[in-house]
Design a protein around this motif. Sequence first.
Motif, short mmCIF file in Angstrom:
data_model
loop_
_atom_site.label_atom_id
_atom_site.label_comp_id
_atom_site.label_asym_id
_atom_site.label_seq_id
_atom_site.Cartn_x
_atom_site.Cartn_y
_atom_site.Cartn_z
N ILE A 14 7.02 1.79 -4.60
CA ILE A 14 7.43 2.61 -3.45
C ILE A 14 8.32 1.80 -2.51
O ILE A 14 9.41 2.23 -2.13
N MET A 15 7.85 0.62 -2.13
CA MET A 15 8.54 -0.17 -1.11
C MET A 15 9.70 -0.97 -1.71
O MET A 15 10.80 -1.01 -1.15
N ASN A 34 11.08 -4.70 -12.77
CA ASN A 34 9.78 -4.08 -12.53
C ASN A 34 9.01 -4.07 -13.84
O ASN A 34 9.60 -3.87 -14.91
N ARG A 35 7.70 -4.27 -13.75
CA ARG A 35 6.84 -4.29 -14.96
C ARG A 35 7.05 -3.02 -15.77
O ARG A 35 7.23 -3.07 -16.98
N THR A 36 7.07 -1.88 -15.07
CA THR A 36 7.39 -0.60 -15.72
C THR A 36 8.87 -0.37 -15.47
O THR A 36 9.28 0.05 -14.38
N LYS A 39 10.83 2.54 -13.57
CA LYS A 39 10.85 2.69 -12.11
C LYS A 39 12.03 1.94 -11.49
O LYS A 39 12.44 2.24 -10.37
N MET A 67 7.93 -7.92 -4.04
CA MET A 67 7.26 -6.77 -3.43
C MET A 67 6.36 -6.15 -4.49
O MET A 67 6.65 -5.06 -5.01
N LEU A 68 5.28 -6.86 -4.79
CA LEU A 68 4.36 -6.46 -5.87
C LEU A 68 3.05 -5.98 -5.26
O LEU A 68 2.96 -5.80 -4.05
N HIS A 69 2.04 -5.78 -6.08
CA HIS A 69 0.80 -5.18 -5.56
C HIS A 69 -0.01 -6.15 -4.70
O HIS A 69 -0.41 -5.83 -3.59
N THR A 96 1.94 -7.56 0.60
CA THR A 96 0.80 -7.85 1.47
C THR A 96 -0.25 -8.60 0.65
O THR A 96 -0.84 -8.05 -0.29
N GLY A 123 5.56 -0.65 8.28
CA GLY A 123 6.34 0.56 8.00
C GLY A 123 6.05 0.99 6.59
O GLY A 123 5.68 0.17 5.75
N THR A 124 6.25 2.28 6.33
CA THR A 124 5.88 2.82 5.04
C THR A 124 7.10 3.37 4.31
O THR A 124 8.22 2.93 4.57
N SER A 235 2.96 7.80 0.42
CA SER A 235 3.73 6.79 1.15
C SER A 235 3.04 5.44 1.01
O SER A 235 3.70 4.39 0.97
N THR A 240 -3.74 0.97 -3.01
CA THR A 240 -3.13 -0.11 -2.22
C THR A 240 -3.92 -0.31 -0.93
O THR A 240 -4.15 -1.45 -0.50
N LYS A 243 -7.05 -2.26 -1.60
CA LYS A 243 -6.72 -3.69 -1.71
C LYS A 243 -6.58 -4.31 -0.32
O LYS A 243 -7.15 -5.38 -0.04
#
Length: 296
Positions: A14-15, A34-36, A39, A67-69, A96, A123-124, A235, A240, A243
């Motif tokens: 998303i981000m 990206n791993r997938t 996307k 910008m991963l999980h 994060t 921010g989202t 969003s 997430t 986590k």
Amino acid sequence: MTDTLTVSVLGTGIMGAAMARNLARAGHSVRAWNRTRAKAEPLAEEGARIADTPAEAVEGADVVLTMLHDGPAVAEVMRQAAPALRPGTAWVQSTTVGVDAVEALAALAAEYGLVFFDAPVLGTRQPAEAGRLTVLAAGPTDGRTAVTPVLDAVGARTVWTGEDGADGAATRLKLVANSWVIAATTATGEALALSKALGVNPQDFFDAIGGGPLDMGYLRAKSALILDGGLEPASFAVTTAEKDARLIVEAGQRYGVRLDGAAASADRFARAAAQGHGHEDMAAAYFASFEPDESR
Ligand code: NAP
């Protein structure tokens, strides 16, 4: 170094996808992984080069943006990417992660001679797409010229919290801000669940607090997602948020404060995910107040 950089974005969820798009639109040469892979592919329309591996994505990079999980995912991906990076390359770490993980990632950066910036964002989805994030950043003053064009492309402003990315000052501020976001999300879900159970029209609740200090835009926005069926696309997904709630509880434990609300929020996110709401917006934690078959 010119203002036009080669920027490698690792993680286009998303981000990350929104940030990569804004980097490309700002004129930077973007390489995305990206791993997938599917996307990342839409970013090719913006001129980004899509790579098959993290190492391929970072070849020739001036700046790497992760910008991963979570922390373990960042460590895993950067272990693959780092050998292909020139020592001295700037690493903007915006995922994060917890206070423990930021230390581990800074150590990984030091191992490969990378200049580490702890740079989580506030921010989202919508501010990310608009390039209006607030970047909370810590990193060496003499390396900031290299990363400022990147931070400016993804954010409306950068709040510098310190000169040492390894000490986690930016991440600590991010966790404090997210503890507030998560508390507000949990409170919204529980107030709406209670109103449903007690036969109170949510609009009567909004009217009762309207215009006073208890009213807030965030309550209205998250309530609308729940009441009007706007939970997808998320969003900020339930998984997430779980986590992040656990990172907040762990940070509290490490620094000696009890955070009962954050712990309860983490359990609510986990329960909502187990009910099948994990990919929905975190407002879907509302459903954790109900047995699975009575929620809709
Ligand atoms: P997201 O859409 O779920 O994206 C997560 C990304 O991490 C995806 O690219 C995913 O790859 C990748 N990933 C997960 N585990 C991985 C692994 N083990 N190895 C490699 N890649 C892995 O999440 P997001 O909302 O963009 O959030 C990304 C980060 O920003 C999180 O740390 C989140 O807390 C933070 N953040 C989010 C928001 C928000 O509002 N959404 C705001 C501020 C900060 P796949 O596509 O293959 O699954």
